[in-house]
Scaffold this motif. Structure first.
Motif, mmCIF file in Angstrom:
data_model
loop_
_atom_site.group_PDB
_atom_site.id
_atom_site.type_symbol
_atom_site.label_atom_id
_atom_site.label_comp_id
_atom_site.label_asym_id
_atom_site.label_seq_id
_atom_site.Cartn_x
_atom_site.Cartn_y
_atom_site.Cartn_z
ATOM 1 N N TYR A 327 0.843 -1.196 0.000
ATOM 2 C CA TYR A 327 0.000 0.000 0.000
ATOM 3 C C TYR A 327 0.876 1.242 0.000
ATOM 4 N N ASN A 328 0.500 2.191 -0.906
ATOM 5 C CA ASN A 328 1.282 3.439 -0.962
ATOM 6 C C ASN A 328 0.393 4.666 -1.043
ATOM 7 N N GLY A 329 -0.902 4.442 -0.799
ATOM 8 C CA GLY A 329 -1.812 5.579 -0.816
ATOM 9 C C GLY A 329 -2.270 5.965 -2.213
ATOM 10 N N GLN A 330 -1.728 5.302 -3.266
ATOM 11 C CA GLN A 330 -2.104 5.571 -4.655
ATOM 12 C C GLN A 330 -2.818 4.338 -5.224
ATOM 13 N N SER A 331 -3.574 4.575 -6.301
ATOM 14 C CA SER A 331 -4.140 3.439 -7.003
ATOM 15 C C SER A 331 -2.999 2.704 -7.709
ATOM 16 N N GLN A 332 -2.969 1.402 -7.583
ATOM 17 C CA GLN A 332 -1.887 0.603 -8.152
ATOM 18 C C GLN A 332 -2.480 -0.507 -9.046
ATOM 19 N N GLY A 424 6.305 5.724 8.913
ATOM 20 C CA GLY A 424 5.970 5.093 7.632
ATOM 21 C C GLY A 424 4.573 5.358 7.136
ATOM 22 N N VAL A 425 3.783 6.126 7.891
ATOM 23 C CA VAL A 425 2.434 6.439 7.426
ATOM 24 C C VAL A 425 2.539 7.332 6.191
ATOM 25 N N VAL A 426 1.679 7.041 5.181
ATOM 26 C CA VAL A 426 1.667 7.814 3.924
ATOM 27 C C VAL A 426 1.316 9.254 4.245
ATOM 28 N N ASP A 427 2.062 10.171 3.657
ATOM 29 C CA ASP A 427 1.804 11.590 3.882
ATOM 30 C C ASP A 427 0.354 11.931 3.600
ATOM 31 N N GLY A 428 -0.224 12.702 4.512
ATOM 32 C CA GLY A 428 -1.606 13.144 4.350
ATOM 33 C C GLY A 428 -2.609 12.229 4.988
ATOM 34 N N GLU A 429 -2.164 11.063 5.520
ATOM 35 C CA GLU A 429 -3.088 10.151 6.185
ATOM 36 C C GLU A 429 -2.823 10.159 7.682
ATOM 37 N N THR A 430 -3.873 9.946 8.486
ATOM 38 C CA THR A 430 -3.748 9.873 9.936
ATOM 39 C C THR A 430 -4.333 8.575 10.441
ATOM 40 N N LEU A 431 -3.702 8.027 11.519
ATOM 41 C CA LEU A 431 -4.157 6.799 12.154
ATOM 42 C C LEU A 431 -4.175 6.993 13.665
ATOM 43 N N THR A 432 -4.865 6.126 14.336
ATOM 44 C CA THR A 432 -4.851 6.108 15.801
ATOM 45 C C THR A 432 -4.007 4.931 16.267
ATOM 46 N N LEU A 433 -2.983 5.242 17.094
ATOM 47 C CA LEU A 433 -2.086 4.212 17.631
ATOM 48 C C LEU A 433 -2.435 3.955 19.086
ATOM 49 N N ALA A 464 -6.914 1.917 8.938
ATOM 50 C CA ALA A 464 -5.982 1.019 9.612
ATOM 51 C C ALA A 464 -5.729 -0.237 8.793
ATOM 52 N N SER A 465 -6.709 -0.628 7.997
ATOM 53 C CA SER A 465 -6.555 -1.869 7.227
ATOM 54 C C SER A 465 -5.456 -1.764 6.179
ATOM 55 N N ASN A 466 -5.020 -0.553 5.853
ATOM 56 C CA ASN A 466 -3.968 -0.377 4.856
ATOM 57 C C ASN A 466 -2.571 -0.455 5.466
ATOM 58 N N SER A 528 -3.571 14.975 19.532
ATOM 59 C CA SER A 528 -3.341 14.401 18.189
ATOM 60 C C SER A 528 -2.228 15.124 17.484
ATOM 61 N N CYS A 529 -1.623 14.410 16.495
ATOM 62 C CA CYS A 529 -0.617 15.024 15.629
ATOM 63 C C CYS A 529 -0.744 14.420 14.238
ATOM 64 N N LYS A 530 -0.112 15.019 13.240
ATOM 65 C CA LYS A 530 -0.275 14.595 11.845
ATOM 66 C C LYS A 530 1.030 14.758 11.105
ATOM 67 N N GLY A 531 1.364 13.780 10.336
ATOM 68 C CA GLY A 531 2.392 13.974 9.329
ATOM 69 C C GLY A 531 3.705 13.341 9.613
ATOM 70 N N GLY A 532 4.022 12.778 10.752
ATOM 71 C CA GLY A 532 5.312 12.140 10.872
ATOM 72 C C GLY A 532 5.660 11.856 12.308
ATOM 73 N N PRO A 533 6.853 11.343 12.568
ATOM 74 C CA PRO A 533 7.272 10.949 13.930
ATOM 75 C C PRO A 533 7.463 12.170 14.826
ATOM 76 N N GLU A 534 6.969 12.054 16.086
ATOM 77 C CA GLU A 534 7.139 13.105 17.075
ATOM 78 C C GLU A 534 7.436 12.466 18.432
#
Length: 552
Positions: A327-332, A424-433, A464-466, A528-534
């Motif tokens: 998965y890379n966030g794009q149609s493949q 490793g989360v695709v830019d522009g996507e958010t998840l709950t850990l 989350a399934s991605n 919450s935060c978005k976009g990368g490791p903190e």
């Protein structure tokens, strides 16, 4: 005595001599007589040689006066007979001349005859040149009356034979003409013959132009009856060969037609050939439209038997390639299908291609629905082997997880003071850990191993399934403080007894009031935060099993 007589074919004597002065009694008694009279048979002059003879001749002195006997030529005539004959191939002579005034005995004995009769072989007029000939011819004064011999032309005919032949590629001539009335010897010797027979090579009607030729043709009056030569068209056939070929991307033509009944020389020379063979490029059935062409095609009566060209579809296959992507966030889309059996030129030109590749955006399995498309797809019998595209969840890692020591409470639950950040989360996507931490046992102790299990859930802009956390658990250390030991209640009041959740938005930790660095209090509250490791410190509520975070 001089005597003149006319030739009569006999010996003639001059008149008796005159005796003068002789005693009559002697003369009468014959004791004295004259001898030596001139005599002769042929015309001419004969002299006497007179003398006295007899018993009493001696008694006389005789004076002799000789005289001539003249035998004159007999008047006669030869008259030619005008004669008309018909040419017969032989030398011919006019009728015998008429002899008049000639002594019959001479004529009968052949001592006089007529010569110079007109004669000839060829048709025409011939004049006589008559004269008397023979031992006694000199005895005649001949008047000649010539006459002509006419040899008339012989009536004959040349009749053409109506002849029908069949075209054979060669020049042909009608049957020999029928000659009638001609002298056989002339025909056999070739001194007369018929020419002008009709002849020709191509099918059609040809008229004769008959005439007599040869050295003796002049001797005939010829009636000509012409006739035609007919050269009929030759029966022949052109038979198409039913031909089945397989599509190859090129224009293809059925097998050469079978020519039957045609003259081999015409076929070999190319003056007759079959055209109209069926041809085509695409798969299908094509009918021939056979015909005969060439300079000699006109010479045949052709039966045409057409046949079809069938271009069969080419066997080919499209085999999907089982493809596993992350998965890379794009149609493949799965890897290009494998084309087998297709004409390379069609593939390269894009007139045939595989469509229906499996594609998707989210993690999961997608089935292809392969088919051949393009202008030339119709030319193939395609076997399809579909295959799946599998988009595997993207592996994520967790960093910055922090555990807190806890006072002995008789449970294995460990305190998570900071859940950490997802990497490793695709830019522009958010998840709950989420993180759940447990000691191996309930006993108090320092640096005890703690197993931390991570889980993720859908975020505001991520599924989350991605994703999959890998590793999904880790072992850390924390202390269970013995209960007899007193500790500062204030830190303890800020410790969670179960775990924690962290939500990351825009890369900056935020509290409930939305200000950086603020930590929320109480179970179920989060930042919450978005976009990368903190790495963010946050307070935990005094109760609740876990601490949660969202990250992207």
């Amino acid at each position: 005595m001089a005597t003149t007589l006319t030739y009569n074919g006999q010996t003639q004597t001059q008149s008796e001599a005159l005796l003068s002065g002789f005693v009559a009694a002697d003369v009468n008694a014959g004791t004295v007589a004259a001898t030596g009279l001139a005599s002769g048979r042929n015309a001419g002059s004969y002299s006497s040689s007179l003398s006295a003879t007899g018993a009493d001749a001696q008694n006389y002195s005789v004076t002799v006066n000789n005289a001539d006997l003249v035998i004159a030529k007999k008047a006669a005539s030869i008259t030619g007979v005008a004669t008309t004959l018909t040419y017969n191939g032989q030398s011919q002579t006019q009728s015998e001349a008429l002899l008049s005034g000639f002594v019959a005995a001479d004529v009968n004995a052949g001592t006089v005859a007529a010569t110079g009769l007109a004669s000839g072989r060829n048709a025409g007029s011939y004049s006589s040149n008559l004269s008397a000939t023979g031992a006694d011819a000199q005895n005649y004064a001949v008047t000649v009356n010539n006459a002509d011999l006419v040899i008339a032309k012989k009536a004959a005919s040349i009749t053409g034979v109506a002849t029908t032949l069949t075209y054979n590629g060669q020049s042909q001539t009608q049957s020999e003409a029928v000659l009638s009335g001609f002298v056989a010897a002339d025909v056999n010797a070739g001194t007369v013959a018929a020419t002008g027979l009709a002849s020709g090579r191509n099918a059609g009607s040809y008229s004769s132009n008959l005439s007599a030729t040869g050295a003796d043709a002049q001797n005939y009056t010829v009636t000509v009856n012409n006739a035609d030569l007919v050269i009929a068209k030759k029966a022949a056939s052109v038979t198409g060969v039913a031909t089945t070929l397989t599509y190859n991307g090129q224009s293809q033509t059925q097998s050469e037609a079978v020519l039957s009944g045609f003259v081999a020389a015409d076929v070999n020379a190319g003056t007759v050939a079959a055209t109209g063979l069926a041809s085509g490029r695409n798969a299908g059935s094509y009918s021939s439209n056979l015909a005969v062409t060439g300079a000699d095609a006109q010479n045949y009566a052709v039966t045409v038997n057409n046949a079809d060209l069938v271009i069969a579809k080419k066997a080919a296959s499209i085999t999907g390639v089982a493809t596993t992507l992350t998965y890379n966030g794009q149609s493949q889309t799965q890897s290009e299908a494998v084309l087998s059996g297709f004409v390379a030129a069609d593939v390269n030109a894009g007139t045939v291609a595989a469509t229906g590749l499996a594609s998707g955006r989210n993690a999961g399995s997608y089935s292809s629905n392969l088919v051949a498309t393009g202008a030339d797809a119709q030319n193939y019998a395609v076997t399809v082997h579909n295959a799946d595209l599998v988009i595997a969840p993207k592996p994520l890692s967790v960093t910055g997880t922090v555990l807190a020591d806890k006072p002995f409470d008789g449970s294995t639950t460990a305190l998570v003071s900071q859940v950490g950040l997802l990497q490793g989360v695709v830019d522009g996507e958010t998840l709950t850990l989420s993180a759940q931490a447990r000691f191996a046992d309930t006993q108090a102790g320092m640096g005890k191993p703690v197993t931390v299990n991570f889980s993720i859930a859908d975020g505001p802009s991520g599924m989350a399934s991605n994703y999959v956390v890998n590793p999904s658990s880790t072992v850390m250390q924390a202390t269970i403080i013995p209960s007899a030991k007193k500790t500062d209640p204030t830190p303890a009041s800020r410790m969670s007894t179960g775990g924690g959740t962290r939500v990351c938005i825009a890369g900056v930790p935020r509290g409930d009031n939305g200000k950086p660095g603020a930590a929320s209090e109480g179970d179920g509250q989060s930042t919450s935060c978005k976009g990368g490791p903190e790495s963010v410190s946050q307070s935990t509520p005094p109760s609740g099993p876990s601490l949660h975070a969202q990250a992207s």
